[in-house]
Write a protein that holds these residues in place. Structure first.
Motif, PDB file in Angstrom:
ATOM      1  N   UNK A  67       0.843  -1.201   0.000  1.00  0.00           N
ATOM      2  CA  UNK A  67       0.000   0.000   0.000  1.00  0.00           C
ATOM      3  C   UNK A  67       0.874   1.245   0.000  1.00  0.00           C
ATOM      4  N   UNK A  68       0.357   2.341  -0.567  1.00  0.00           N
ATOM      5  CA  UNK A  68       1.039   3.630  -0.477  1.00  0.00           C
ATOM      6  C   UNK A  68       0.987   4.093   0.980  1.00  0.00           C
ATOM      7  N   UNK A  69       2.020   4.769   1.408  1.00  0.00           N
ATOM      8  CA  UNK A  69       2.057   5.291   2.770  1.00  0.00           C
ATOM      9  C   UNK A  69       0.958   6.334   2.939  1.00  0.00           C
ATOM     10  N   UNK A  70       0.215   6.255   4.013  1.00  0.00           N
ATOM     11  CA  UNK A  70      -0.861   7.196   4.273  1.00  0.00           C
ATOM     12  C   UNK A  70      -2.211   6.753   3.749  1.00  0.00           C
ATOM     13  N   UNK A  71      -2.262   5.644   3.018  1.00  0.00           N
ATOM     14  CA  UNK A  71      -3.541   5.127   2.515  1.00  0.00           C
ATOM     15  C   UNK A  71      -4.430   4.771   3.717  1.00  0.00           C
ATOM     16  N   UNK A  72      -5.739   5.018   3.580  1.00  0.00           N
ATOM     17  CA  UNK A  72      -6.660   4.792   4.703  1.00  0.00           C
ATOM     18  C   UNK A  72      -7.646   3.672   4.396  1.00  0.00           C
ATOM     19  N   UNK A  73      -8.025   2.959   5.460  1.00  0.00           N
ATOM     20  CA  UNK A  73      -8.961   1.843   5.343  1.00  0.00           C
ATOM     21  C   UNK A  73     -10.044   1.995   6.402  1.00  0.00           C
ATOM     22  N   UNK A  74     -11.222   1.482   6.102  1.00  0.00           N
ATOM     23  CA  UNK A  74     -12.325   1.521   7.062  1.00  0.00           C
ATOM     24  C   UNK A  74     -12.131   0.466   8.132  1.00  0.00           C
ATOM     25  N   UNK A  75     -12.736   0.738   9.279  1.00  0.00           N
ATOM     26  CA  UNK A  75     -12.772  -0.263  10.335  1.00  0.00           C
ATOM     27  C   UNK A  75     -13.777  -1.329   9.906  1.00  0.00           C
ATOM     28  N   UNK A  76     -13.465  -2.613  10.061  1.00  0.00           N
ATOM     29  CA  UNK A  76     -14.385  -3.645   9.562  1.00  0.00           C
ATOM     30  C   UNK A  76     -15.678  -3.782  10.368  1.00  0.00           C
ATOM     31  N   UNK A  77     -15.775  -3.124  11.510  1.00  0.00           N
ATOM     32  CA  UNK A  77     -17.007  -3.194  12.299  1.00  0.00           C
ATOM     33  C   UNK A  77     -17.260  -4.587  12.855  1.00  0.00           C
ATOM     34  N   UNK A  78     -16.216  -5.209  13.348  1.00  0.00           N
ATOM     35  CA  UNK A  78     -16.350  -6.553  13.916  1.00  0.00           C
ATOM     36  C   UNK A  78     -17.010  -6.476  15.283  1.00  0.00           C
ATOM     37  N   UNK A  79     -17.774  -7.496  15.599  1.00  0.00           N
ATOM     38  CA  UNK A  79     -18.474  -7.554  16.882  1.00  0.00           C
ATOM     39  C   UNK A  79     -18.150  -8.896  17.546  1.00  0.00           C
ATOM     40  N   UNK A  80     -17.919  -8.849  18.837  1.00  0.00           N
ATOM     41  CA  UNK A  80     -17.611 -10.065  19.591  1.00  0.00           C
ATOM     42  C   UNK A  80     -18.770 -10.381  20.529  1.00  0.00           C
ATOM     43  N   UNK A  81     -19.179 -11.661  20.576  1.00  0.00           N
ATOM     44  CA  UNK A  81     -20.242 -12.091  21.481  1.00  0.00           C
ATOM     45  C   UNK A  81     -19.783 -13.331  22.233  1.00  0.00           C
ATOM     46  N   UNK A  82     -20.157 -13.400  23.516  1.00  0.00           N
ATOM     47  CA  UNK A  82     -19.875 -14.595  24.307  1.00  0.00           C
ATOM     48  C   UNK A  82     -20.986 -15.599  24.066  1.00  0.00           C
ATOM     49  N   UNK A  83     -20.583 -16.817  23.673  1.00  0.00           N
ATOM     50  CA  UNK A  83     -21.567 -17.862  23.395  1.00  0.00           C
ATOM     51  C   UNK A  83     -21.176 -19.150  24.101  1.00  0.00           C
ATOM     52  N   UNK A  84     -22.184 -19.854  24.591  1.00  0.00           N
ATOM     53  CA  UNK A  84     -22.003 -21.103  25.313  1.00  0.00           C
ATOM     54  C   UNK A  84     -22.053 -22.270  24.331  1.00  0.00           C
ATOM     55  N   UNK A  85     -21.016 -23.143  24.386  1.00  0.00           N
ATOM     56  CA  UNK A  85     -21.045 -24.334  23.532  1.00  0.00           C
ATOM     57  C   UNK A  85     -21.968 -25.349  24.178  1.00  0.00           C
ATOM     58  N   UNK A  86     -22.965 -25.820  23.415  1.00  0.00           N
ATOM     59  CA  UNK A  86     -23.962 -26.740  23.951  1.00  0.00           C
ATOM     60  C   UNK A  86     -23.634 -28.198  23.656  1.00  0.00           C
ATOM     61  N   UNK A  87     -23.577 -28.560  22.363  1.00  0.00           N
ATOM     62  CA  UNK A  87     -23.381 -29.960  22.007  1.00  0.00           C
ATOM     63  C   UNK A  87     -23.068 -30.082  20.521  1.00  0.00           C
ATOM     64  N   UNK A  88     -22.640 -31.301  20.125  1.00  0.00           N
ATOM     65  CA  UNK A  88     -22.400 -31.616  18.720  1.00  0.00           C
ATOM     66  C   UNK A  88     -23.622 -32.365  18.214  1.00  0.00           C
ATOM     67  N   UNK A  89     -24.172 -31.887  17.111  1.00  0.00           N
ATOM     68  CA  UNK A  89     -25.368 -32.491  16.518  1.00  0.00           C
ATOM     69  C   UNK A  89     -25.001 -32.965  15.123  1.00  0.00           C
ATOM     70  N   UNK A  90     -24.595 -34.227  14.998  1.00  0.00           N
ATOM     71  CA  UNK A  90     -24.146 -34.743  13.709  1.00  0.00           C
ATOM     72  C   UNK A  90     -22.843 -34.073  13.318  1.00  0.00           C
TER      73      UNK A  90
END
Length: 188
Positions: free
Chosen positions: A54-77
């Motif tokens: 990339x050229x120096x000084x080039x700008x990029x957007x923030x990807x807007x990532x979101x993190x959530x806590x999730x409970x692993x329940x079980x394996x289904x197949x």
């Protein structure tokens, strides 16, 4: 907006409408011409790694990532079921989506799920997990001259790693999920 001058290892940017994580970066200032930044990036959806300049000084957007806590329940197949801790909504992942955490998948443990554009794209295990040793050969005193010897141990999730000789079957050990290493034996 994130400029190339703000690139750090682990920085996340939106590039070609997909989230990327910067793995390596080098600012290059040639004697002639403009400065540029050479990067090695990982696509956070596909997992592919490639190099980009990339050229120096080039700008990029923030990807807007979101993190959530999730409970692993079980394996289904072939699917792995997770439940959102806030909305109690269930989400299923296939094996290829969670292959990075398969060695640490344990029911009733909370994992961090990464969302991009309201779609789950990755699952991350907690930094440390306590897992039970299901199989390991007995450690015999005097096996080493210097101490610090290790032996293989199979854990409840199927993961095999090296542990000190004093660890026995049935023991609960603490494992660092970042580098899959033994940390300590947990007192029961």
């Amino acid at each position: 907006m994130i400029s190339t001058s703000e690139f750090r290892k682990g920085a996340k940017i939106l590039f070609r409408d997909e989230p990327y994580m910067v793995l390596e970066y080098h600012h290059v200032k040639p004697g002639k011409g403009g400065a540029f930044v050479r990067t090695k990036m990982k696509n956070m959806i596909t997992g592919l790694i490639h190099e980009e300049t990339f050229r120096s000084g080039e700008k990029f957007s923030d990807p807007g990532l979101e993190y959530k806590d999730m409970l692993y329940l079980y394996k289904d197949g072939e699917m792995y079921q997770f439940m959102d801790q806030d909305s109690f909504e269930q989400i299923a992942f296939n094996k290829s989506q969670i292959e990075d955490v398969l060695d640490f998948l344990k029911e009733q443990i909370i994992y961090t799920v990464l969302y991009f554009n309201d779609k789950p794209i990755a699952v991350t295990a907690p930094l440390f997990m306590e897992l039970t040793v299901t199989e390991t050969p007995p450690g015999i005193r005097g096996d080493t001259a210097q101490g610090g010897a290790t032996k293989p141990a199979t854990l409840e999730t199927g993961l095999v790693l090296q542990v000190p000789l004093f660890v026995n079957e049935g023991d609960i050990i603490k494992v660092d999920t970042r580098d899959t290493s033994y940390v300590e034996r947990v007192k029961q």
